[in-house]
Design a protein around this motif. Structure first.
Motif, PDB file in Angstrom:
ATOM      1  N   LEU A 179      32.166   5.066  45.376  1.00  0.00           N
ATOM      2  CA  LEU A 179      32.610   4.893  46.763  1.00  0.00           C
ATOM      3  C   LEU A 179      31.495   5.177  47.774  1.00  0.00           C
ATOM      4  O   LEU A 179      31.264   4.386  48.688  1.00  0.00           O
ATOM      5  CB  LEU A 179      33.821   5.792  47.037  1.00  0.00           C
ATOM      6  N   ILE A 180      30.810   6.302  47.595  1.00  0.00           N
ATOM      7  CA  ILE A 180      29.740   6.615  48.548  1.00  0.00           C
ATOM      8  C   ILE A 180      28.517   5.738  48.293  1.00  0.00           C
ATOM      9  O   ILE A 180      27.817   5.342  49.224  1.00  0.00           O
ATOM     10  CB  ILE A 180      29.384   8.110  48.482  1.00  0.00           C
ATOM     11  N   GLY A 181      28.282   5.407  47.014  1.00  0.00           N
ATOM     12  CA  GLY A 181      27.204   4.465  46.715  1.00  0.00           C
ATOM     13  C   GLY A 181      27.460   3.124  47.376  1.00  0.00           C
ATOM     14  O   GLY A 181      26.551   2.492  47.931  1.00  0.00           O
ATOM     15  N   ARG A 182      28.712   2.668  47.326  1.00  0.00           N
ATOM     16  CA  ARG A 182      29.068   1.412  47.988  1.00  0.00           C
ATOM     17  C   ARG A 182      28.871   1.521  49.498  1.00  0.00           C
ATOM     18  O   ARG A 182      28.408   0.581  50.149  1.00  0.00           O
ATOM     19  CB  ARG A 182      30.514   1.065  47.658  1.00  0.00           C
ATOM     20  N   MET A 183      29.225   2.672  50.067  1.00  0.00           N
ATOM     21  CA  MET A 183      28.977   2.895  51.487  1.00  0.00           C
ATOM     22  C   MET A 183      27.481   2.761  51.792  1.00  0.00           C
ATOM     23  O   MET A 183      27.078   2.148  52.785  1.00  0.00           O
ATOM     24  CB  MET A 183      29.456   4.296  51.914  1.00  0.00           C
ATOM     25  N   GLY A 184      26.658   3.337  50.899  1.00  0.00           N
ATOM     26  CA  GLY A 184      25.214   3.257  51.094  1.00  0.00           C
ATOM     27  C   GLY A 184      24.697   1.836  51.035  1.00  0.00           C
ATOM     28  O   GLY A 184      23.731   1.485  51.732  1.00  0.00           O
ATOM     29  N   ASP A 185      25.315   0.984  50.211  1.00  0.00           N
ATOM     30  CA  ASP A 185      24.877  -0.407  50.096  1.00  0.00           C
ATOM     31  C   ASP A 185      25.399  -1.285  51.227  1.00  0.00           C
ATOM     32  O   ASP A 185      24.768  -2.277  51.588  1.00  0.00           O
ATOM     33  CB  ASP A 185      25.332  -0.988  48.747  1.00  0.00           C
ATOM     34  N   VAL A 186      26.562  -0.935  51.794  1.00  0.00           N
ATOM     35  CA  VAL A 186      27.167  -1.768  52.824  1.00  0.00           C
ATOM     36  C   VAL A 186      26.827  -1.271  54.228  1.00  0.00           C
ATOM     37  O   VAL A 186      26.392  -2.039  55.092  1.00  0.00           O
ATOM     38  CB  VAL A 186      28.700  -1.829  52.641  1.00  0.00           C
ATOM     39  N   PHE A 212      17.252  -1.606  39.563  1.00  0.00           N
ATOM     40  CA  PHE A 212      18.252  -2.391  40.291  1.00  0.00           C
ATOM     41  C   PHE A 212      17.678  -3.011  41.559  1.00  0.00           C
ATOM     42  O   PHE A 212      16.682  -2.538  42.102  1.00  0.00           O
ATOM     43  CB  PHE A 212      19.449  -1.500  40.647  1.00  0.00           C
ATOM     44  N   GLN A 213      18.351  -4.049  42.064  1.00  0.00           N
ATOM     45  CA  GLN A 213      17.946  -4.694  43.301  1.00  0.00           C
ATOM     46  C   GLN A 213      18.582  -4.005  44.502  1.00  0.00           C
ATOM     47  O   GLN A 213      19.625  -3.348  44.383  1.00  0.00           O
ATOM     48  CB  GLN A 213      18.299  -6.182  43.268  1.00  0.00           C
ATOM     49  N   THR A 214      17.980  -4.160  45.668  1.00  0.00           N
ATOM     50  CA  THR A 214      18.341  -3.409  46.866  1.00  0.00           C
ATOM     51  C   THR A 214      19.819  -3.534  47.240  1.00  0.00           C
ATOM     52  O   THR A 214      20.468  -2.543  47.575  1.00  0.00           O
ATOM     53  CB  THR A 214      17.470  -3.863  48.057  1.00  0.00           C
ATOM     54  N   ALA A 215      20.362  -4.746  47.173  1.00  0.00           N
ATOM     55  CA  ALA A 215      21.717  -4.982  47.680  1.00  0.00           C
ATOM     56  C   ALA A 215      22.781  -4.172  46.941  1.00  0.00           C
ATOM     57  O   ALA A 215      23.808  -3.820  47.514  1.00  0.00           O
ATOM     58  CB  ALA A 215      22.048  -6.475  47.594  1.00  0.00           C
ATOM     59  N   GLY A 216      22.561  -3.856  45.672  1.00  0.00           N
ATOM     60  CA  GLY A 216      23.545  -3.081  44.924  1.00  0.00           C
ATOM     61  C   GLY A 216      22.988  -1.809  44.338  1.00  0.00           C
ATOM     62  O   GLY A 216      23.628  -1.167  43.502  1.00  0.00           O
ATOM     63  N   ARG A 217      21.812  -1.402  44.784  1.00  0.00           N
ATOM     64  CA  ARG A 217      21.081  -0.300  44.146  1.00  0.00           C
ATOM     65  C   ARG A 217      21.838   1.019  44.184  1.00  0.00           C
ATOM     66  O   ARG A 217      22.000   1.697  43.156  1.00  0.00           O
ATOM     67  CB  ARG A 217      19.711  -0.150  44.804  1.00  0.00           C
ATOM     68  N   ALA A 218      22.300   1.429  45.370  1.00  0.00           N
ATOM     69  CA  ALA A 218      22.934   2.747  45.489  1.00  0.00           C
ATOM     70  C   ALA A 218      24.208   2.817  44.652  1.00  0.00           C
ATOM     71  O   ALA A 218      24.487   3.828  44.006  1.00  0.00           O
ATOM     72  CB  ALA A 218      23.230   3.060  46.948  1.00  0.00           C
ATOM     73  N   THR A 219      24.989   1.733  44.655  1.00  0.00           N
ATOM     74  CA  THR A 219      26.239   1.726  43.896  1.00  0.00           C
ATOM     75  C   THR A 219      25.978   1.822  42.396  1.00  0.00           C
ATOM     76  O   THR A 219      26.555   2.674  41.700  1.00  0.00           O
ATOM     77  CB  THR A 219      27.038   0.443  44.186  1.00  0.00           C
ATOM     78  N   TRP A 220      25.125   0.943  41.875  1.00  0.00           N
ATOM     79  CA  TRP A 220      24.874   0.914  40.434  1.00  0.00           C
ATOM     80  C   TRP A 220      24.141   2.153  39.952  1.00  0.00           C
ATOM     81  O   TRP A 220      24.459   2.711  38.896  1.00  0.00           O
ATOM     82  CB  TRP A 220      24.104  -0.350  40.052  1.00  0.00           C
ATOM     83  N   MET A 221      23.156   2.615  40.722  1.00  0.00           N
ATOM     84  CA  MET A 221      22.439   3.843  40.351  1.00  0.00           C
ATOM     85  C   MET A 221      23.384   5.027  40.306  1.00  0.00           C
ATOM     86  O   MET A 221      23.415   5.784  39.334  1.00  0.00           O
ATOM     87  CB  MET A 221      21.334   4.141  41.367  1.00  0.00           C
ATOM     88  N   SER A 222      24.135   5.202  41.392  1.00  0.00           N
ATOM     89  CA  SER A 222      25.034   6.356  41.479  1.00  0.00           C
ATOM     90  C   SER A 222      26.085   6.331  40.382  1.00  0.00           C
ATOM     91  O   SER A 222      26.410   7.364  39.793  1.00  0.00           O
ATOM     92  CB  SER A 222      25.728   6.380  42.853  1.00  0.00           C
ATOM     93  N   THR A 223      26.618   5.130  40.087  1.00  0.00           N
ATOM     94  CA  THR A 223      27.658   5.017  39.074  1.00  0.00           C
ATOM     95  C   THR A 223      27.119   5.339  37.684  1.00  0.00           C
ATOM     96  O   THR A 223      27.709   6.145  36.937  1.00  0.00           O
ATOM     97  CB  THR A 223      28.261   3.602  39.087  1.00  0.00           C
ATOM     98  N   ALA A 224      25.988   4.708  37.305  1.00  0.00           N
ATOM     99  CA  ALA A 224      25.416   4.945  35.976  1.00  0.00           C
ATOM    100  C   ALA A 224      25.003   6.403  35.807  1.00  0.00           C
ATOM    101  O   ALA A 224      25.315   7.046  34.794  1.00  0.00           O
ATOM    102  CB  ALA A 224      24.217   4.022  35.760  1.00  0.00           C
TER     103      ALA A 224
END
Length: 422
Positions: free
Chosen positions: A74-81, A354-366
């Motif tokens: 959730l917060i990773g997605r916030m960081g990406d959006v 990871f690529q910039t557009a989804g980096r925070a979400t995928w990094m944080s999740t993994a």
């Protein structure tokens, strides 16, 4: 770094300060629980069997990690959006509030079962915050870095984690030195949690007064979308993180409990020894990050994992055989260097996957999933392994198993140190 947005050193340094200080506060707040686990066990989980109470305290420590994947998503997605900055301000505020609340929480003797229940809720809130903090702060710092220094800049995120732990361990050690055991048990344990709230205004000021990363602004302006073929990369990031998180929570959080109960050190000696290890960890990390900028991420990561695979058993054996403060300090310094060799290049390596557009979400999740499954319960698993096997060397079995998995992941990585961020 790609992009056309000009970056001056003053802006970059201000952004770096905001990222680093906020992470120091976050990890001081989060880890202080582990350093005071034996006292918390007596106050919130009273039991005639000391090991049972300690297991309950470490289980609550681990429960905080259950919420980390949700926070990462959730917060990773916030960081990406919305932006890395908004995510980091949110995590810092949540962590500080929940930490102070733990420091003010009545004990089991005062309110009965509500005490451990409230403690679990607050640990879940801390875990949610930490889950979003790690990926967002790593992305924020590395994205601000010059292309040729991403390893060094990324290592500073881990330095700030180490400094937060060092501040927590040092505070606990100092209080244990100046207060009696009875004073620590009655009110002294609360002081480090309350200090977490005092540190909040500085972190909020710094994070409020930084700019968003240039590459995020550029990608956001072009409405870039995260690539769909990231699941395989996330699995690699997850596997790579396992030895990192298991090593981190055994070497830097569980060790005071281990050396006190299994080696025979006093609580004060165990805390000061751990503090020296944390200091060494924080000092060596940037050297390893810089080395990875020169030789690549893979050689440094693989060297660290192989060291864990080969050295942890003899190092723990030395502590248990010598049963002296000098031996414990020496072993903790060596373990700190081994862990720093992973923590130096680790943030940049994960960011670069990871690529910039989804980096925070995928990094944080993994990362958060690996921490939740393998790292957060490492103190609990270590204590349980010792109990069921009857041997204090048992935590090394867990470390060796984690190293085998992460070695395979590190070996399969593509070298990314010399490529531009995408």
């Amino acid at each position: 770094m790609s992009g056309t947005i000009a970056i001056d050193d003053r802006t970059r340094n201000r952004a770096l300060a905001g990222g680093i200080w906020g992470t120091i506060v976050e990890w001081y707040d989060y880890a202080i629980y582990g350093f005071l686990a034996t006292i918390i066990a007596r106050n919130f989980f009273p039991s005639e069997d000391e090991t049972t109470g300690l297991l309950a305290a470490f289980a609550t420590f681990g429960i905080g990690f259950v919420a980390r994947p949700l926070g990462g998503i959730l917060i990773g997605r916030m960081g990406d959006v919305v932006g890395r900055k908004s995510a980091l301000i949110t995590t810092l505020f949540m962590m500080a509030v929940s930490t102070v609340a733990i420091g003010l929480l009545p004990t089991y003797a005062a309110i009965g079962i509500w005490a451990p229940t409230c403690l679990v809720v607050l640990r879940l809130l801390q875990g949610f915050s930490a889950g979003g903090e790690w990926g967002s702060s790593a992305a924020f710092i590395v994205e601000w870095a010059p292309q040729e220094r991403r390893g060094f800049f990324g290592s500073l995120q881990q330095v700030s984690v180490g400094l937060g732990l060092l501040l927590g361990s040092g505070t606990a050690a100092l209080l244990s030195t100046v207060l009696t055991a009875e004073q620590m048990g009655s009110f002294g344990w609360r002081i480090p949690f309350i200090i977490g709230g005092v540190l909040l205004p500085i972190g909020m000021y710094l994070r409020n007064n930084v700019d968003e990363t240039p590459i995020f602004r550029e990608e956001h302006a072009h409405a870039a979308k995260a690539p769909e073929s990231t699941t395989r990369l996330a699995v690699k990031a997850f596997a790579l993180t396992i030895i990192w998180t298991v090593g981190f929570y055994i070497v830097l959080t569980y060790m005071p409990t281990f050396t006190e109960r299994q080696v025979g050190l006093s609580k004060t000696e165990a805390l000061w020894s751990n503090t020296l290890g944390l200091l060494c960890f924080a000092l060596v990390i940037p050297l390893m990050g810089h080395l990875s900028d020169r030789v690549g991420r893979k050689p440094v990561l693989i060297g660290s994992v192989v060291a864990f695979l080969v050295l942890v058993y003899p190092l723990f054996t030395l502590m248990l055989t010598a049963k002296s403060l000098a031996a414990v300090v020496a072993v903790q310094l060596v373990l700190a260097v081994m862990l720093a060799a992973f923590s130096g290049p680790g943030p940049a390596a994960l960011v670069e996957i990871f690529q910039t557009a989804g980096r925070a979400t995928w990094m944080s999740t993994a990362y958060s999933l690996a921490v939740a499954i393998f790292g957060g319960f490492a103190p609990y698993i270590s204590t349980w392994l010792i109990k069921v096997t009857g041997t204090p060397i048992a935590p090394t079995f867990y470390l060796i198993g984690a190293a085998i998995v992460s070695l395979a992941a590190a070996w399969s990585l593509r070298e990314t140190a010399f490529e531009k961020l995408k």
